[in-house]
Design a protein around this motif. Structure first.
Motif, PDB file in Angstrom:
ATOM      1  N   SER A   1       0.600  -1.247   0.302  1.00  0.00           N
ATOM      2  CA  SER A   1      -0.214   0.300   0.044  1.00  0.00           C
ATOM      3  C   SER A   1       0.973   1.537  -0.075  1.00  0.00           C
ATOM      4  CB  SER A   1      -1.223  -0.222   0.944  1.00  0.00           C
ATOM      5  OG  SER A   1      -0.195   0.332   2.529  1.00  0.00           O
ATOM      6  N   GLU A   2       2.314   0.834   0.086  1.00  0.00           N
ATOM      7  CA  GLU A   2       3.133   2.478   0.589  1.00  0.00           C
ATOM      8  C   GLU A   2       4.193   1.870  -0.420  1.00  0.00           C
ATOM      9  OE1 GLU A   2       3.567   4.278   4.270  1.00  0.00           O
ATOM     10  OE2 GLU A   2       3.085   2.027   5.299  1.00  0.00           O
ATOM     11  N   PRO A   3       5.121   2.589  -0.349  1.00  0.00           N
ATOM     12  CA  PRO A   3       6.819   2.676  -0.572  1.00  0.00           C
ATOM     13  C   PRO A   3       7.193   2.804   0.407  1.00  0.00           C
ATOM     14  CG  PRO A   3       6.467   5.308  -0.915  1.00  0.00           C
ATOM     15  CD  PRO A   3       5.200   4.483  -0.494  1.00  0.00           C
ATOM     16  N   THR A   4       7.769   1.619   0.721  1.00  0.00           N
ATOM     17  CA  THR A   4       8.391   1.532   2.609  1.00  0.00           C
ATOM     18  C   THR A   4      10.061   1.315   1.566  1.00  0.00           C
ATOM     19  OG1 THR A   4       7.368  -1.216   2.660  1.00  0.00           O
ATOM     20  CG2 THR A   4       6.525   0.791   3.300  1.00  0.00           C
ATOM     21  N   ASP A   5      10.791   0.977   2.664  1.00  0.00           N
ATOM     22  CA  ASP A   5      12.367   0.405   1.792  1.00  0.00           C
ATOM     23  C   ASP A   5      12.645  -1.335   1.614  1.00  0.00           C
ATOM     24  OD1 ASP A   5      13.455   2.841   3.344  1.00  0.00           O
ATOM     25  OD2 ASP A   5      13.703   2.264   5.641  1.00  0.00           O
ATOM     26  N   GLY A   6      12.076  -1.417   2.218  1.00  0.00           N
ATOM     27  CA  GLY A   6      11.375  -3.334   1.920  1.00  0.00           C
ATOM     28  C   GLY A   6      10.900  -3.216   0.809  1.00  0.00           C
ATOM     29  N   PHE A   7       9.531  -2.463  -0.091  1.00  0.00           N
ATOM     30  CA  PHE A   7       9.121  -2.908  -0.879  1.00  0.00           C
ATOM     31  C   PHE A   7      10.055  -1.932  -1.956  1.00  0.00           C
ATOM     32  CE2 PHE A   7       5.957  -0.875  -4.768  1.00  0.00           C
ATOM     33  CZ  PHE A   7       6.150  -2.284  -4.763  1.00  0.00           C
ATOM     34  N   GLN A   8      11.294  -1.182  -1.455  1.00  0.00           N
ATOM     35  CA  GLN A   8      11.670  -0.467  -2.694  1.00  0.00           C
ATOM     36  C   GLN A   8      12.816  -1.954  -3.001  1.00  0.00           C
ATOM     37  OE1 GLN A   8      14.311   2.117  -1.626  1.00  0.00           O
ATOM     38  NE2 GLN A   8      14.828   2.800  -3.548  1.00  0.00           N
ATOM     39  N   ARG A   9      13.536  -1.960  -1.867  1.00  0.00           N
ATOM     40  CA  ARG A   9      14.383  -4.008  -2.172  1.00  0.00           C
ATOM     41  C   ARG A   9      13.351  -4.879  -3.077  1.00  0.00           C
ATOM     42  NH1 ARG A   9      16.393  -5.942   3.762  1.00  0.00           N
ATOM     43  NH2 ARG A   9      13.645  -6.955   3.189  1.00  0.00           N
ATOM     44  N   TYR A  10      12.004  -4.959  -2.774  1.00  0.00           N
ATOM     45  CA  TYR A  10      12.103  -6.048  -3.091  1.00  0.00           C
ATOM     46  C   TYR A  10      11.180  -5.539  -4.599  1.00  0.00           C
ATOM     47  CZ  TYR A  10       7.440  -8.902  -4.808  1.00  0.00           C
ATOM     48  OH  TYR A  10       6.516  -9.193  -5.689  1.00  0.00           O
ATOM     49  N   LEU A  11      11.380  -4.355  -5.248  1.00  0.00           N
ATOM     50  CA  LEU A  11      11.216  -4.388  -6.362  1.00  0.00           C
ATOM     51  C   LEU A  11      12.752  -4.106  -7.285  1.00  0.00           C
ATOM     52  CD1 LEU A  11       8.952  -0.966  -6.234  1.00  0.00           C
ATOM     53  CD2 LEU A  11       8.117  -3.159  -7.144  1.00  0.00           C
ATOM     54  N   SER A  12      13.692  -3.890  -5.894  1.00  0.00           N
ATOM     55  CA  SER A  12      14.901  -4.085  -6.632  1.00  0.00           C
ATOM     56  C   SER A  12      15.664  -5.162  -7.435  1.00  0.00           C
ATOM     57  CB  SER A  12      15.892  -3.152  -5.704  1.00  0.00           C
ATOM     58  OG  SER A  12      17.412  -3.049  -6.268  1.00  0.00           O
ATOM     59  N   SER A  13      15.215  -6.291  -6.057  1.00  0.00           N
ATOM     60  CA  SER A  13      15.383  -7.286  -6.690  1.00  0.00           C
ATOM     61  C   SER A  13      14.533  -7.766  -7.286  1.00  0.00           C
ATOM     62  CB  SER A  13      15.411  -7.727  -5.004  1.00  0.00           C
ATOM     63  OG  SER A  13      13.767  -8.805  -5.337  1.00  0.00           O
ATOM     64  N   ALA A  14      13.462  -7.967  -7.599  1.00  0.00           N
ATOM     65  CA  ALA A  14      12.594  -8.200  -9.146  1.00  0.00           C
ATOM     66  C   ALA A  14      13.221  -7.877 -10.190  1.00  0.00           C
ATOM     67  CB  ALA A  14      11.348  -7.597  -8.896  1.00  0.00           C
ATOM     68  N   HIS A  15      13.655  -6.487 -10.715  1.00  0.00           N
ATOM     69  CA  HIS A  15      14.077  -5.249 -11.579  1.00  0.00           C
ATOM     70  C   HIS A  15      15.466  -6.518 -11.943  1.00  0.00           C
ATOM     71  CE1 HIS A  15      16.109  -2.338 -13.953  1.00  0.00           C
ATOM     72  NE2 HIS A  15      15.027  -2.741 -14.438  1.00  0.00           N
ATOM     73  N   HIS A  16      16.571  -6.788 -10.827  1.00  0.00           N
ATOM     74  CA  HIS A  16      17.237  -7.425 -11.098  1.00  0.00           C
ATOM     75  C   HIS A  16      17.397  -8.811 -12.086  1.00  0.00           C
ATOM     76  CE1 HIS A  16      22.103  -9.026 -11.169  1.00  0.00           C
ATOM     77  NE2 HIS A  16      21.077 -10.272 -10.343  1.00  0.00           N
ATOM     78  N   TYR A  17      16.678  -9.343 -11.520  1.00  0.00           N
ATOM     79  CA  TYR A  17      15.440 -10.942 -12.749  1.00  0.00           C
ATOM     80  C   TYR A  17      14.962 -10.273 -13.291  1.00  0.00           C
ATOM     81  CZ  TYR A  17      19.065 -12.973  -8.738  1.00  0.00           C
ATOM     82  OH  TYR A  17      19.662 -13.657  -8.467  1.00  0.00           O
ATOM     83  N   HIS A  18      14.443  -9.358 -13.884  1.00  0.00           N
ATOM     84  CA  HIS A  18      13.641  -8.935 -15.072  1.00  0.00           C
ATOM     85  C   HIS A  18      11.839  -9.817 -14.907  1.00  0.00           C
ATOM     86  CE1 HIS A  18      17.297  -7.990 -17.193  1.00  0.00           C
ATOM     87  NE2 HIS A  18      17.582  -9.215 -17.399  1.00  0.00           N
ATOM     88  N   ILE A  19      11.883  -9.342 -13.935  1.00  0.00           N
ATOM     89  CA  ILE A  19      10.483  -9.873 -13.025  1.00  0.00           C
ATOM     90  C   ILE A  19       9.673  -8.360 -12.726  1.00  0.00           C
ATOM     91  CG2 ILE A  19       9.367 -10.761 -11.181  1.00  0.00           C
ATOM     92  CD1 ILE A  19      11.640 -12.350 -10.739  1.00  0.00           C
ATOM     93  N   ALA A  20       8.536  -8.723 -13.681  1.00  0.00           N
ATOM     94  CA  ALA A  20       7.898  -7.370 -13.242  1.00  0.00           C
ATOM     95  C   ALA A  20       6.246  -7.883 -12.824  1.00  0.00           C
ATOM     96  CB  ALA A  20       7.244  -6.907 -14.701  1.00  0.00           C
ATOM     97  N   PRO A  21       6.612  -7.993 -11.035  1.00  0.00           N
ATOM     98  CA  PRO A  21       4.971  -7.400 -10.584  1.00  0.00           C
ATOM     99  C   PRO A  21       4.322  -7.165 -10.663  1.00  0.00           C
ATOM    100  CG  PRO A  21       6.946  -7.030  -9.010  1.00  0.00           C
ATOM    101  CD  PRO A  21       7.441  -7.212 -10.074  1.00  0.00           C
ATOM    102  N   THR A  22       2.510  -7.152 -10.630  1.00  0.00           N
ATOM    103  CA  THR A  22       1.907  -6.239 -10.293  1.00  0.00           C
ATOM    104  C   THR A  22       1.243  -5.389  -9.037  1.00  0.00           C
ATOM    105  OG1 THR A  22       0.567  -7.092 -12.053  1.00  0.00           O
ATOM    106  CG2 THR A  22      -1.038  -6.547 -11.428  1.00  0.00           C
ATOM    107  N   VAL A  23       1.578  -4.813  -8.995  1.00  0.00           N
ATOM    108  CA  VAL A  23       1.306  -4.664  -7.122  1.00  0.00           C
ATOM    109  C   VAL A  23      -0.290  -3.928  -7.296  1.00  0.00           C
ATOM    110  CG1 VAL A  23       2.088  -2.903  -5.228  1.00  0.00           C
ATOM    111  CG2 VAL A  23       3.744  -3.325  -7.336  1.00  0.00           C
ATOM    112  N   LEU A  24      -0.567  -4.687  -6.206  1.00  0.00           N
ATOM    113  CA  LEU A  24      -2.241  -4.561  -5.735  1.00  0.00           C
ATOM    114  C   LEU A  24      -2.365  -3.517  -4.462  1.00  0.00           C
ATOM    115  CD1 LEU A  24      -3.521  -8.060  -6.369  1.00  0.00           C
ATOM    116  CD2 LEU A  24      -3.300  -6.650  -8.497  1.00  0.00           C
ATOM    117  N   GLY A  25      -3.563  -3.049  -4.425  1.00  0.00           N
ATOM    118  CA  GLY A  25      -3.322  -2.231  -3.395  1.00  0.00           C
ATOM    119  C   GLY A  25      -2.311  -0.686  -2.940  1.00  0.00           C
ATOM    120  N   PHE A  26      -1.810  -0.719  -4.028  1.00  0.00           N
ATOM    121  CA  PHE A  26      -0.487   0.696  -3.907  1.00  0.00           C
ATOM    122  C   PHE A  26      -1.211   1.747  -3.810  1.00  0.00           C
ATOM    123  CE2 PHE A  26       2.921   2.901  -5.258  1.00  0.00           C
ATOM    124  CZ  PHE A  26       4.021   2.721  -4.561  1.00  0.00           C
ATOM    125  N   GLY A  27      -0.686   3.013  -2.757  1.00  0.00           N
ATOM    126  CA  GLY A  27      -1.027   3.511  -2.808  1.00  0.00           C
ATOM    127  C   GLY A  27      -2.729   4.459  -1.692  1.00  0.00           C
TER     128      GLY A  27
END
Length: 732
Positions: free
Chosen positions: A32-58
């Motif tokens: 729901s919000e851009p936490t430090d942990g979420f940034q790390r999650y997205l960074s790891s996904a990006h490294h492996y070319h994974i594009a998750p659909t983020v539900l509930g963001f904002g």
């Protein structure tokens, strides 16, 4: 700091992620919000070319309150059901769901999909060792011969139609517990068999860390070309998990592993993830720079505070963009703070000075500084303790440019393992050493490290102060030290604390032996704060004594002249002696000596009378001995031995001169502690055999000459004022 970069990374993921299996598998998460942990999650996904659909963001979180400690999270299931409905009848579509704040990808979707198909499951959930949230359901779980028995709902995947049946087997409210929901579905034997519902008992894909931290280790995967990559292995089951989940109280372990996983760091490129989100202030105009609340805390008597304050002032950042907050609890340092404010205070945007007489506790003062930051509408809160020496004048700017919510510069005690961060914690919240602590503190590994505790100096993005009020973000907790309390509160809020050693920032002084009952207490810090002692008391030209292109000055035969101590050393030593005040009477009778007789007496005070004997001997060993070896070749004695170490005072009406004599030494040193023509007239030393005199002595310079046989000498008459010299008879 983090909020600007998170959206950029997120958009990059959506627009540029590439996967050969995009048509086969969809990845979902909830955040729901851009936490430090979420940034790390997205960074790891990006490294492996994974594009998750983020539900509930904002959106406002609807999954219950305090779900770290209480059941909740049903909203995640309801969000996923809505997202999955268009695919519920597609038998080829595989759905992967992960939590968003405490998960790290460690491999590609191809690898995940391949391993999933090997399990022969239609629906696969991660497993853990605890039955939560209802332990009474534990006996109903099927027995397993090896691996973890109980379901965890943070990581799961399955074919869309089968997963849809699990998601819809019952109704769940947003505030109900998602793990309990899935547990009941798994325990429904008919449903379990119908949809091929299995658990990843041995962490072939999903590694839940809670209860399994000791099973997981980092290992290096060497590349044929380029840098190594770090992966995790489960050493108990001999598996290499592909997605890591820091569930429950295992988040500190996840943070440690996250410093390396998904190419966050490697030995070739160093800190890869450091570069994410950082920006450059070099070309920004002064009036556009962030507003900074600089909070200085003097909570105990601290050596070399003058230098510490000078380094704070020397930070290359516009002073008119800095509001100054100072809490000084020590009366000993009142003059230091007053002098600093009188000299520099007008350059800052504002100054708030809390004095010792105000009686404000450290906890209250630190909380006040946060409030002051908000009242000044600051962008950055920058806290610096009295022990923190920012030797790098760019420290503040570099921390701001790093663009993290909370970031500290690495500040070690020179030559020690002590620093301003902890790599790990005990269960009680106290210091523990991580596997990489020594590598980091000694700069064998450089980077930006997610750690559980920082102290003494750190920068905080003020958006954090605006997000959480003083009931959640403060320095008062369970009678802990202020920094321990503050860091514990940050951990509870899932705010990452980083320490950076990408460059050298500075160091910590050691205040433990600083004794303000002594006159000139910094003079006694040669052992505990050697670096700072040297900076204050050793002559700035001392290193040039060993320059091979320079010839050592020799005013008389075998009499050498070297710059060795600073003017501050000289005045401090004189002050120590005059404050002690018990000068000898200049007679041959001297009870301080073994035998009680002095053949060539002077008016003097011995170093051991002012408690400085061992310090002086260390000075001889470290600074004088190398000079002796440099000019008197072939003579080595380490450590040098000296029984007679004293300051002599010459006065016209007391003892103006000294008769001819030989010294009882292999070599003698003589340091001029004040200036001829300024503090006294006359004086000097005459070497009789060579009819050569040294009269124009230099402040802080050392004369070194042989003591016996060849260098018969006398002290020339002082005609006005007072002359002070430091004498040592070395290797008698």
């Amino acid at each position: 700091m983090i909020s600007h970069s998170i959206f950029a990374i997120f958009l990059a993921l959506i627009s540029s992620a590439i996967s050969e299996t995009n048509d086969d598998i969809l990845v979902f998460t909830v955040a729901s919000e851009p936490t430090d942990g979420f940034q790390r999650y997205l960074s790891s996904a990006h490294h492996y070319h994974i594009a998750p659909t983020v539900l509930g963001f904002g959106q406002e979180w609807k999954g219950g309150s305090d779900i770290k400690n209480r059941p909740g999270g049903g909203w995640k299931i309801n969000l996923l059901k809505t997202a999955l409905e268009p695919h519920k009848d597609d038998p080829t579509k595989i759905i992967l769901f992960t939590d968003g704040y405490d998960v790290i990808f460690t491999d590609t979707l191809d690898a995940i999909l391949r391993k999933f198909k090997e399990t022969k499951a239609r629906v696969l959930f991660g497993a853990e060792s605890s039955c939560w949230p209802d332990v009474q359901l534990a006996p109903k779980y099927p027995q397993v011969t090896e691996g973890k028995r109980f379901l965890n709902s943070g990581l799961y995947m399955g074919y869309a139609p089968d997963l849809w049946q699990v998601l819809t087997f019952d109704v769940i409210e947003d505030t109900d517990d998602d793990q309990l929901f899935f547990t009941k579905a798994y325990l429904d034997e008919d449903l379990r068999k119908k949809v091929g519902f299995k658990l990843d008992h041995k962490s072939e894909i999903f590694q839940n860390l809670n209860g399994a931290v000791s099973e997981v280790e980092l290992f290096e995967v060497k590349a044929k070309e380029g840098p190594e990559e770090y992966k995790i292995q489960n050493v108990l089951y001999h598996t290499v998990p592909l997605i890591l989940h820091g569930n429950g109280p295992s988040k500190l372990s996840l943070n440690y592993l996250g410093n390396y996983l998904a190419n966050s760091w490697n030995s070739v490129e160093g800190c890869v993830r450091c570069k994410e989100g950082q920006f450059d202030l070099k070309n920004k105009r002064a009036n556009e720079m962030s507003l900074v609340l600089l909070a200085i805390f003097v909570e105990f008597n601290t050596p070399f505070l003058e230098e510490m304050l000078s380094k704070v002032y020397s930070q290359e950042y516009p002073k008119h963009r800095i509001d100054l907050f100072i809490h000084n609890a020590m009366k000993f340092h009142s003059k230091h703070i007053t002098d600093f404010i009188e000299k520099h205070g007008s350059e800052y945007r504002s100054v708030k000075d809390i004095k010792p007489d105000d009686g404000t506790t450290e906890w209250a003062a630190r909380d006040l500084s946060l409030a002051q930051c908000l009242s000044k509408n600051c962008d950055i809160y920058f806290s610096v303790d009295s022990v923190a020496h920012l030797d790098n004048p760019h420290t503040l700017r570099l921390l701001i440019e790093q663009n993290r919510t909370v970031v500290a510069p690495l500040l070690p005690r020179p030559g020690k393992a002590w620093s301003n961060f902890w790599g790990d914690l005990t269960k009680e919240g106290f210091y523990a050493r991580s596997n990489d602590y020594m590598d980091i503190v000694h700069n064998d590994k450089r980077g930006l490290w997610n750690v559980p505790f920082i102290a003494n100096c750190y920068a905080i993005n003020a958006t954090l102060l605006k997000k959480f009020d003083e009931t959640k973000l403060n320095f008062d907790r369970d009678n802990w030290d202020a920094d321990m309390a503050f860091c514990a509160n940050l951990r509870d809020l899932d705010v990452f604390m980083y320490v950076s050693n990408r460059v050298d920032f500075g160091h910590l002084v050691n205040p433990e032996t600083f004794d303000i009952t002594r006159v000139e207490p910094e003079m006694y810090q040669i052992f505990d704060n050697e670096q700072d002692w040297e900076a204050r008391f050793i002559h700035p030209e001392y290193p040039e004594n060993f320059n091979p292109e320079k010839t050592s000055l020799q005013p008389c035969p075998d009499v050498y002249w070297f710059p060795i101590v600073s003017p501050r050393f000289c005045t401090s030593l004189i002050n120590m002696m005059e404050n002690f005040g018990k000068w000898s009477d200049g007679s041959n009778k001297d009870p301080r000596l073994e035998g009680g007789y002095e053949a060539v007496p002077t008016r003097d005070i011995h170093m051991n009378q002012v408690g400085w004997e061992k310090h002086w001997l260390e000075f001889l060993r470290k600074y004088v001995r190398p000079l002796q070896e440099h000019v008197f070749l072939g003579y080595f004695h380490d450590p040098p031995r000296s029984l007679m170490n004293f300051v002599v005072r010459y006065k016209p009406d007391e003892q103006p001169s000294l008769r001819p004599h030989h010294d009882s030494s292999t070599y003698t040193i003589n340091i001029a502690l004040n200036q001829r023509g300024v503090d006294y007239e006359g004086g000097g030393c005459r070497f009789i055999r060579y009819n050569c005199s040294v009269v124009d002595t230099k402040l802080g310079w050392l004369l070194i000459h042989p003591g016996r046989l060849t260098h018969y000498h006398e002290g020339l008459k002082v005609t006005k004022g007072i002359r002070y010299i430091m004498i040592a008879f070395v290797d008698p």
